[in-house]
Scaffold this motif. Sequence first.
Motif, PDB file in Angstrom:
ATOM      1  N   GLY A 547       0.844  -1.193   0.000  1.00 36.66           N
ATOM      2  CA  GLY A 547       0.000   0.000   0.000  1.00 36.66           C
ATOM      3  C   GLY A 547       0.873   1.234   0.000  1.00 36.66           C
ATOM      4  N   TRP A 548       0.218   2.347  -0.011  1.00 33.33           N
ATOM      5  CA  TRP A 548       0.912   3.634  -0.066  1.00 33.33           C
ATOM      6  C   TRP A 548       0.769   4.275   1.307  1.00 33.33           C
ATOM      7  N   ILE A 549       1.821   4.237   2.098  1.00 32.24           N
ATOM      8  CA  ILE A 549       1.751   4.779   3.448  1.00 32.24           C
ATOM      9  C   ILE A 549       1.448   6.266   3.362  1.00 32.24           C
ATOM     10  N   GLY A 550       0.380   6.671   4.014  1.00 28.61           N
ATOM     11  CA  GLY A 550       0.010   8.069   3.964  1.00 28.61           C
ATOM     12  C   GLY A 550      -0.616   8.489   2.654  1.00 28.61           C
ATOM     13  N   GLY A 551      -0.829   7.544   1.732  1.00 26.69           N
ATOM     14  CA  GLY A 551      -1.375   7.893   0.431  1.00 26.69           C
ATOM     15  C   GLY A 551      -2.868   7.726   0.329  1.00 26.69           C
ATOM     16  N   TRP A 552      -3.525   7.499   1.468  1.00 19.53           N
ATOM     17  CA  TRP A 552      -4.966   7.253   1.444  1.00 19.53           C
ATOM     18  C   TRP A 552      -5.726   8.448   0.891  1.00 19.53           C
ATOM     19  N   LEU A 553      -5.215   9.666   1.093  1.00 23.06           N
ATOM     20  CA  LEU A 553      -5.944  10.822   0.596  1.00 23.06           C
ATOM     21  C   LEU A 553      -5.801  10.954  -0.914  1.00 23.06           C
ATOM     22  N   ARG A 554      -4.738  10.430  -1.472  1.00 25.01           N
ATOM     23  CA  ARG A 554      -4.566  10.440  -2.922  1.00 25.01           C
ATOM     24  C   ARG A 554      -5.333   9.295  -3.555  1.00 25.01           C
ATOM     25  N   ASP A 555      -5.373   8.179  -2.899  1.00 23.44           N
ATOM     26  CA  ASP A 555      -6.024   7.021  -3.511  1.00 23.44           C
ATOM     27  C   ASP A 555      -6.615   6.149  -2.404  1.00 23.44           C
ATOM     28  N   ALA A 556      -7.795   6.538  -1.960  1.00 19.57           N
ATOM     29  CA  ALA A 556      -8.420   5.840  -0.841  1.00 19.57           C
ATOM     30  C   ALA A 556      -8.754   4.382  -1.177  1.00 19.57           C
ATOM     31  N   ALA A 557      -8.764   4.044  -2.463  1.00 23.69           N
ATOM     32  CA  ALA A 557      -9.076   2.670  -2.854  1.00 23.69           C
ATOM     33  C   ALA A 557      -7.934   1.730  -2.491  1.00 23.69           C
ATOM     34  N   ARG A 558      -6.724   2.296  -2.353  1.00 24.85           N
ATOM     35  CA  ARG A 558      -5.595   1.445  -1.980  1.00 24.85           C
ATOM     36  C   ARG A 558      -5.609   1.200  -0.483  1.00 24.85           C
ATOM     37  N   ALA A 559      -5.230   0.001  -0.087  1.00 24.42           N
ATOM     38  CA  ALA A 559      -5.283  -0.364   1.312  1.00 24.42           C
ATOM     39  C   ALA A 559      -4.219   0.394   2.113  1.00 24.42           C
ATOM     40  N   VAL A 560      -4.566   0.711   3.357  1.00 20.94           N
ATOM     41  CA  VAL A 560      -3.567   1.217   4.297  1.00 20.94           C
ATOM     42  C   VAL A 560      -2.719   0.002   4.686  1.00 20.94           C
ATOM     43  N   PRO A 561      -1.400   0.051   4.539  1.00 20.21           N
ATOM     44  CA  PRO A 561      -0.575  -1.161   4.703  1.00 20.21           C
ATOM     45  C   PRO A 561      -0.338  -1.547   6.156  1.00 20.21           C
ATOM     46  N   LEU A 562      -1.410  -1.820   6.877  1.00 21.05           N
ATOM     47  CA  LEU A 562      -1.296  -2.231   8.276  1.00 21.05           C
ATOM     48  C   LEU A 562      -0.564  -3.551   8.433  1.00 21.05           C
TER      49      LEU A 562
END
Length: 708
Positions: A547-562
């Motif tokens: 996933g894209w750490i901190g990238g949720w605002l750019r692409d919320a469809a991508r998972a938060v890499p927990l």
Amino acid sequence: MRGSSGRWALAMATGMALALGLASGAGASGDFGCTPSWRLGLSDYECAGVPFLSARNDTRTNLAWLMMEAGGGIPKQAGTPVNSWETAPLGHVFLTWDAMRSAFWPGVQAEEETWPLPAYSGTLCQTLASGGEAFAAALANTRSIPEAERGALVSARTNLKAACDGTREEPSWPASVTSPAGRDYLAYLKGARAFYAEDFGSARATFAGLEDSGQDWVAETARYMQARTALAAAQVPAIDEWGWYDNTKTDAALAAQGQAALEDYLRSYPEGRYAASARGLTRRAFWLRGQRPELSRAYGALLERESAADPAAAHLIEEIDTKLFFEAAGDGDIDSALSLATWDLLRLRASEPVMSERRTARLEAAELAAQAPHFAGHPKLYTYLQAAQAFHVQRDYAAVLKLLPDDARKGQYTPLAFSAQMLRGLALEALGDANAVGFWEQLAKGADPRFQRPAVELALAHHWERSGELAKVFAAKSPVQVPEIRAILLEHVADGAILRAQAKAGTSRLEREVAAMTLLYKDLTRGHFADFGRDRALVPQGAAREGWIGGWLRDAARAVPLGSFTHGRWQQDFACPALAETAQDLARDASDPGALLCLGDFYRLNDFDSYMAGERWRGREELGGTPSRFAGEMTDRAAIYAQVLAGSRASADERAYALYRSVMCYAPSGNNSCSTTDVPESQRKAWFQRLKREYPKSRWATKLKFYW
């Protein structure tokens, strides 16, 4: 003018499109990849606009709000912008012009994105097909033309397509057309063929000879085509050999003739077949002749009566923006109320965008006072402009409150009424008024949930962040529900207690994951290693590692890499246990050199470096711009290596690895990937030399060939 008053490349492209016959300046907008400043009271242009009249907005955005105001409010059928990579950073709070078009006029957007483009799109010949249909229909209704002649005339019209396709050979016309009516239709075809072949002199002469034809369709069409031909001919000198368009080089005499021909047509046929088109071409004539006040008034009349629900509204807004604002020669050129208001809002900006070659003088109070007669029919709009001038230029927030009375308890708001209340609220905030928070809470109740309410929620969240009441944002029944607002505060400001609570009971999957991600990341980077051991239980089974750490605002469809914290990458060349064991070792001994180095490798292998750097990039006035409430100071990789090297407990291999990694922080570009603080090249050289000197047989000394 959009956001910038100097997009000359776009002006050239737009001018070329207009020269070829397009009705508006639709096209490139520069909105791609726009990231907003998460604050509301900006006095500078920004690609991301707000859902109220503002100096920061693209001129097209302000025009749209004003058109909706004139039409009674936001159309009921308008939806929120389609979520995409480009619109995700806007967070349902902000609007670019492209995002606004997708929400209000999705059909226009879809039509323009159709590929391939319709035949001859953007050229004089774009009317070839529709003209053919009209010609055939007129022939069918002309009973005085024999059937055989009608067939010959329909076939002869293919000569027009040949001209559009670039054929310059003399066409063959049917000799069998001998009836008086048939000859008029044939003459019309010859004129139309000359028009499409850009032989404008021949076309005008032919059409002039047909304006008294006994055939109604031929006579009316010929009169209309005289005007269209003159205007097309007027633009020829403005196009250079490379195809660039310069409206200052148009043939003014031909443009004037075209304008006169349009007036003549509209006098003769006020409700004619081409009346709507003729009125549009009249605006083009004003533009070609540089008659900006006349153009302004024509647009003003359209803005007053055009329905914002009509798909044509988007084209009209872009036409006004391109033809009136983009080329505005002086501030006195625009004098119709809605157009002038849009221009005034632009002139309230503290500065123009970086790419702007021209600057407009800032609007002073005395000049605005002199404009009062132009707003005689729009007193509330004029009052708003006075308040906006006081806010953006004078910074006289008390004057804003005097001009805009409290009206925050209405059930709904037109765009202008909402703009007034937003500006009042921002003035209250600027004065530090204790009533500001109550004002926002009341305003939120009547704000349109699609566009207006998210801005009020941002104002509330911004207030609570700065007043030390962050918990109110996340309280039960909080009026702040926009996911992106809540996530920004979790990521940048929230303390451990709020993060734990929202990781368990957040209002959405995104909120829970952002809270858990931030909590675990800050546990590690702030040295809360025992807490990390307990908080790992918040990672759900099957959590994504990629996933894209901190990238949720750019692409919320991508998972938060927990999943990075439970099954991420722990080691590469340096032997390390799983992260959980490393955290346990550090909980027992926070200065354990091997565990510290393994923590650094976890950051490096799971792409945490840029995320750490991003913690310091938040603007102080933005949402999330206040200091983090999470206890402790962040320790990045550069600090880890420095700690290992400064201590006495590291083994030779651990010390060699710390030196190696310190140098590799700058590989291969010379830029520091481990920290936001650089060290001079001399220090990197010293690390390199020490590694080679003190640990020459280590694999790290053997592996390292350069320093950067």
